[in-house]
Each structure stands twice: as structure tokens, then as C-alpha cells.
Design an enzyme around this catalytic site. Structure first.
Site, PDB file in Angstrom:
ATOM      1  N   LYS A 171      38.203  55.062  44.067  1.00  0.00           N
ATOM      2  CA  LYS A 171      38.580  54.458  45.344  1.00  0.00           C
ATOM      3  C   LYS A 171      39.633  53.374  45.119  1.00  0.00           C
ATOM      4  O   LYS A 171      39.356  52.355  44.478  1.00  0.00           O
ATOM      5  CB  LYS A 171      37.376  53.822  46.037  1.00  0.00           C
ATOM      6  CG  LYS A 171      37.700  53.277  47.435  1.00  0.00           C
ATOM      7  CD  LYS A 171      36.686  52.270  47.919  1.00  0.00           C
ATOM      8  CE  LYS A 171      37.008  50.858  47.489  1.00  0.00           C
ATOM      9  NZ  LYS A 171      38.192  50.277  48.185  1.00  0.00           N
ATOM     10  N   GLY A 222      38.841  43.303  40.453  1.00  0.00           N
ATOM     11  CA  GLY A 222      39.098  42.543  41.674  1.00  0.00           C
ATOM     12  C   GLY A 222      38.682  41.097  41.495  1.00  0.00           C
ATOM     13  O   GLY A 222      38.588  40.591  40.372  1.00  0.00           O
ATOM     14  N   SER A 223      38.406  40.437  42.589  1.00  0.00           N
ATOM     15  CA  SER A 223      38.077  39.008  42.543  1.00  0.00           C
ATOM     16  C   SER A 223      36.672  38.778  41.998  1.00  0.00           C
ATOM     17  O   SER A 223      35.800  39.653  42.068  1.00  0.00           O
ATOM     18  CB  SER A 223      38.181  38.402  43.946  1.00  0.00           C
ATOM     19  OG  SER A 223      37.116  38.861  44.775  1.00  0.00           O
ATOM     20  N   THR A 226      34.014  39.078  44.849  1.00  0.00           N
ATOM     21  CA  THR A 226      33.613  40.452  45.152  1.00  0.00           C
ATOM     22  C   THR A 226      32.846  41.058  43.989  1.00  0.00           C
ATOM     23  O   THR A 226      31.893  41.824  44.190  1.00  0.00           O
ATOM     24  CB  THR A 226      34.842  41.311  45.481  1.00  0.00           C
ATOM     25  OG1 THR A 226      35.576  40.696  46.543  1.00  0.00           O
ATOM     26  CG2 THR A 226      34.444  42.708  45.899  1.00  0.00           C
ATOM     27  N   GLY A 227      33.227  40.711  42.766  1.00  0.00           N
ATOM     28  CA  GLY A 227      32.528  41.226  41.584  1.00  0.00           C
ATOM     29  C   GLY A 227      31.055  40.855  41.581  1.00  0.00           C
ATOM     30  O   GLY A 227      30.203  41.655  41.164  1.00  0.00           O
ATOM     31  N   GLU A 244      36.123  43.654  35.786  1.00  0.00           N
ATOM     32  CA  GLU A 244      37.305  42.886  35.338  1.00  0.00           C
ATOM     33  C   GLU A 244      37.718  42.029  36.514  1.00  0.00           C
ATOM     34  O   GLU A 244      38.216  42.531  37.522  1.00  0.00           O
ATOM     35  CB  GLU A 244      38.418  43.845  34.896  1.00  0.00           C
ATOM     36  CG  GLU A 244      39.491  43.160  34.065  1.00  0.00           C
ATOM     37  CD  GLU A 244      40.591  42.546  34.898  1.00  0.00           C
ATOM     38  OE1 GLU A 244      40.556  41.299  35.090  1.00  0.00           O
ATOM     39  OE2 GLU A 244      41.467  43.273  35.362  1.00  0.00           O
ATOM     40  N   CYS A 278      46.041  39.097  37.301  1.00  0.00           N
ATOM     41  CA  CYS A 278      44.877  38.318  36.874  1.00  0.00           C
ATOM     42  C   CYS A 278      45.182  37.520  35.611  1.00  0.00           C
ATOM     43  O   CYS A 278      44.599  36.458  35.388  1.00  0.00           O
ATOM     44  CB  CYS A 278      43.683  39.233  36.665  1.00  0.00           C
ATOM     45  SG  CYS A 278      43.980  40.598  35.533  1.00  0.00           S
ATOM     46  N   GLU A 375      42.483  30.225  41.511  1.00  0.00           N
ATOM     47  CA  GLU A 375      43.421  31.277  41.111  1.00  0.00           C
ATOM     48  C   GLU A 375      44.390  31.513  42.272  1.00  0.00           C
ATOM     49  O   GLU A 375      44.003  32.029  43.317  1.00  0.00           O
ATOM     50  CB  GLU A 375      42.673  32.561  40.772  1.00  0.00           C
ATOM     51  CG  GLU A 375      43.592  33.678  40.309  1.00  0.00           C
ATOM     52  CD  GLU A 375      42.850  34.979  40.023  1.00  0.00           C
ATOM     53  OE1 GLU A 375      43.360  35.763  39.196  1.00  0.00           O
ATOM     54  OE2 GLU A 375      41.788  35.206  40.604  1.00  0.00           O
TER      55      GLU A 375
END
Length: 475
Positions: A171, A222-223, A226-227, A244, A278, A375
Site C-alpha cells: 500500500k 513513516g512518522s 503513526t508507527g 522505519e 528521514c 523533525e
């Protein structure tokens, strides 16, 4: 292949329209460029079922045959490089040269992954028994890739997952689905049906995948925020996870650097891909002895860089990819203005269409400023003056993140001694952002769980299995 239309998902080797569609926007002009398929829960079930059905045969496919198919995947990407790069620029915003580098890099990473082998460890080989540990595929992998590097970061997952014998449901971000959909279409002619399924959709699709009982592992980029939600959702069925996540990478500049040589390199360490990396340098600690001349050299270089539509000749930096991130970057800049921070460059608003933020360089903002602690993920470079390298190391490590970092010096050994003290997964000496398919890439602290790339990353897509055979004893 038509790269301008006919965007379909790939489920069980076939093109499938979505239950509905959603718009995809060109960030350079805010115009809708296409409608992408919006996967329903029932269609996700079909994609997962296709992956589960294909898994036994794919798992049993000889390792050398899977190796050859990874090479064939790379060849298919190279054969379609021009169309893929143009589509990537259209939906992501990055200049053509950067898009070509990303798409070509995806092929290179597949080729590099195909050079590796899964290790087999002999634990015992005695007169009584033989014990060895090998590594077997997990099953169906749910791969969720981000919008900043949608092609190559998808390949970071697809390459090792498929090579290890897993099947995949991929996705992409809803902000950049088109290039990934075309990638799925291209690979229909390379991989057996069901081995790779590509689905696209809105905010609901990711959680459907992370909680889906038919998915055995989730690999997410992702962030950090969200991780955490991905990990929580996956925990209900003890799914394996590779995460990651975010970074707030520090660059440390020693006083012996050649200012004019290092200034452009430090600029691109912070501003490559418009800072939407990142592992971009998001905090640059400069020794006081070279702070003033280096600051001036970086600002002077920045003034030569063209920011604009990635499809226009001469553009070196494109727009922020989406409105949500655009507003967040603008909010960080507004906060710095409100706090009275000094701007060496930028800080003004963009006048016109597109999610453009002028290149922004700050002069020694406080260590506790949002623009230093958070970030930024945009074209912002805080320059921070330090009195000693020990101070720089302490400040670099005083972060919840630990993805990457860099050290810059004319003395490689001195730089290495500094780099070994950084609490990060990767440390670069006199360069940054160099990644290899055969070198482990991992985050420390809040920057992730697990490893991508290298043999360590390949093993993330396997379970260890120890086989013990009792030998026939002599009479």
C-alpha cells in the site's frame, strides 16, 4: 504502457478498479492530475487471500529462481524508467533528475538484494546429532510505504520480502499512489499471480491492513507517531513488525573543515528532496571557530538554487509534497518568527499556487526551540553554534530520535572518534544519506524497530527454524 491513465490496483495478477476513487494532486500547482482507485475492505480481503493462496508455491520456489526474478524485476523497472520518473515528478514534485535517481535506485537495490544469501548456521555436528538453524519465510507481508520516496522505499520492502519467500500486499501513500500502481502493473508480467498485490486507498486502508488476520508481518515507513499506532494494532495478533520511523539527524562540523568545500555538501545534506528525508541533517552543529564563515558560505550557495516545478528545466528543489505537511512546515516557521529567532535566509510566505516554502536557514536558534527539537521534514536548516565538539555530541544525543548522523572534518580519524559516540543507527563521515542494499539501516530509540537492507534486513522477513537430526548410532 500508458503512464497517463488507467490506474488500477493489482490483485492476484489482474488489474482491478477501486470500489470508488480519490483525487491525486500535483503539489507544484495544486491541480488534480488523476483519480486513484480506493480499495474497499472486501477488495483488501481479496488481495490478502490472493497472497495467501500464492504463498505455498512461492515459498517452495527455489532460492536461485527467486534471485533471478528479482533481477527481472530490476530489468522491468529500468525498461520503464522514463515513464516512471515523469509520473513520479508529477505526483511527488521532485525534479526529473531526482525522480530518475529514485527509480533507477529502486532497480539497483533489487539487484543488490539479489546478491545476498540467507545464512544457515550449524550448531552441532557430532556423532549423536546434527543441529542447524535456517531461516524460513513468515507468510504474507503488508508493506506500507511513504510519500517522500514512494518507489525506492517500497522496493526496500518488496526486495527482501519476496526474496525470502514471502508474498506481499503493498500500500503506497494516498498522496503518491500513481507510480506504485504502475509499478504493480509492470511487475504483473514478471511475478506469478498473487505474489505481489498493490492496493491504494485513503486513511482507513492502513489500519485495515495492520489489523488484518491474514497478514503475518507489517513493514511500515513513516512518522514515529503513526508507527506507534501500527505497532499497537499489530500487537493484537502478534504480527512481526519492521518500523522505519522519524529522525532528527545531527551534523557535527569540526573547526578544521574547508569551509568552501563543505558548504554545498552541508546544504544538500539538509535540503535534498526539499528536506523531506528521514535522514536529512535537521540540526547542524558548527564549531564556533568556523560558524560565521560557514554560515555565510551556506547562505551564499543556497541563493544559487532554483526552487520550482520539478518538470521545469533548471529546477533543483521542488515543492512540499502535500498540503498537510506544507501547513506543518509553515507553522514551524511562524513559531520561530513569534519567538524572535534570526533568519539568515527565507522565512517569508510563497506567493502563488503550489506547496512551495522558500529555503529557510536560521541563525543559532535556542536548543529547546520547536524548529530544533521537532523533525521539520521541509526546507529548513537550523545552524547551531557550539563551543566544543563535546558540547555538539551531547546535544546531538539529547534527542528521542536516533536514525542517522554525520561528522565533518579534514581529519577522518578524528571525525570517526566523534561519530562512534553518536547514538544513531547510521553514522556518515564527510558525507551523508549514502545507503546500500547490502548494509544494514536501522533506527535507534524512537526512530524505529527492526532493520532494513543488508543481511539483517533480509532476515527481518524470516523466522528462525532450528532442525535437529539424531544420527543412527553404531552397534
Amino acid at each position: 504502457m500508458n503512464f497517463d491513465a488507467d490506474y488500477t490496483m493489482t490483485i492476484d495478477g489482474q488489474g482491478v478498479a477501486g470500489a470508488s476513487t480519490f483525487p491525486v494532486i500535483n503539489p507544484a500547482n495544486e491541480q488534480v492530475i488523476a483519480q486513484a482507485p480506493d480499495c474497499s475492505r472486501e477488495q483488501l480481503d481479496l488481495a490478502v487471500a490472493a497472497a495467501r493462496k500464492a504463498f505455498p508455491k512461492w515459498r517452495a520456489t527455489p532460492f536461485e529462481e527467486r534471485r533471478a526474478l528479482l533481477q527481472a524485476m530490476a530489468g522491468a523497472i529500468f525498461a520503464n524508467l522514463d515513464g516512471l520518473k515523469r509520473l513520479l515528478t508529477l505526483e511527488q514534485g521532485k525534479p526529473f533528475a531526482d525522480a530518475e535517481f529514485e527509480v533507477g535506485g529502486a532497480g539497483f537495490f533489487l539487484q543488490g538484494t539479489a546478491t545476498m544469501d540467507l545464512p544457515v548456521t550449524v550448531n552441532e555436528d557430532s556423532a549423536e546429532r546434527r543441529s542447524e538453524t535456517r531461516h524460513v519465510p513468515i507468510g504474507v507481508v503488508g508493506a506500507i510505504s511513504p510519500w517522500n520516496f514512494p518507489v525506492i522505499l517500497a522496493i526496500f520492502k518488496l526486495g527482501p520480502a519476496l526474496f525470502a519467500g514471502n508474498t506481499v500486499v503493498l500500500k503506497p501513500s494516498p498522496f503518491t499512489p500513481l507510480t506504485t500502481l504502475k509499478l504493480g502493473e509492470i511487475l504483473r508480467d514478471v511475478l506469478p499471480p498473487g505474489v505481489l498485490n498493490v492496493v491504494t486507498g485513503g486513511d482507513a486502508l492502513g489500519p485495515w491492513m495492520t489489523e488484518h488476520k491474514g497478514i503475518d508481518k507489517v513493514s511500515f515507513t513513516g512518522s514515529t507517531q503513526t508507527g506507534r499506532r501500527v505497532m499497537q494494532s499489530a500487537s493484537a495478533s502478534l504480527k512481526r513488525v519492521t518500523l522505519e520511523l522519524g529522525g532528527n539527524d545531527a551534523a557535527i562540523v569540526l573547526p578544521d573543515v574547508d569551509v568552501n568545500k563543505v558548504a554545498p555538501e552541508l546544504f544538500w545534506a539538509a535540503f535534498r528532496n526539499n528536506g523531506q528525508i528521514c535522514i536529512a541533517s535537521k540540526r547542524t552543529y558548527v564549531h564556533k571557530d568556523v560558524y560565521e564563515p560557514l554560515s555565510k558560505a551556506i547562505v551564499d550557495y543556497a541563493r544559487t538554487i532554483k526552487v520550482g516545478d520539478g518538470s521545469e528545466q533548471g529546477t533543483l528543489i521542488g515543492p512540499i509534497q502535500n498540503k498537510q505537511q506544507y501547513q506543518r512546515v509553515k507553522d514551524l516557521i511562524a513559531d520561530s518568527k513569534a519567538q524572535g529567532h534570526k533568519f539568515l535566509l527565507g522565512g517569508e510566505d510563497h506567493d502563488g499556487p503550489g506547496y512551495f516554502v522558500p529555503l529557510t536557514i536560521l541563525d543559532n536558534p535556542p536548543e529547546d526551540a520547536r524548529i530544533v527539537n521537532e523533525e521539520q521534514f521541509g526546507p529548513i536548516m537550523p545552524l547551531l553554534k557550539v563551543d566544543s565538539i563535546e558540547e555538539a555530541i551531547a546535544k546531538a544525543n539529547a534527542s528521542e530520535y536516533g536514525l542517522g548522523g554525520s561528522v565533518w572534518s579534514a581529519d577522518t580519524q578524528k571525525a570517526l572518534a566523534v561519530g562512534e559516540q553518536l547514538e544513531t543507527g547510521t553514522v556518515w563521515i564527510n558525507e551523508t544519506q549514502h545507503l546500500s542494499p547490502t548494509a544494514a539501516f536501522a533506527g535507534h530509540k524512537q526512530s524505529g524497530v527492526g532493520v532494513e537492507n543488508g543481511v539483517e534486513g533480509l532476515l527481518e522477513y524470516t523466522n528462525a527454524q532450528t532442525i535437529v537430526v539424531k544420527k543412527a548410532t553404531a552397534a
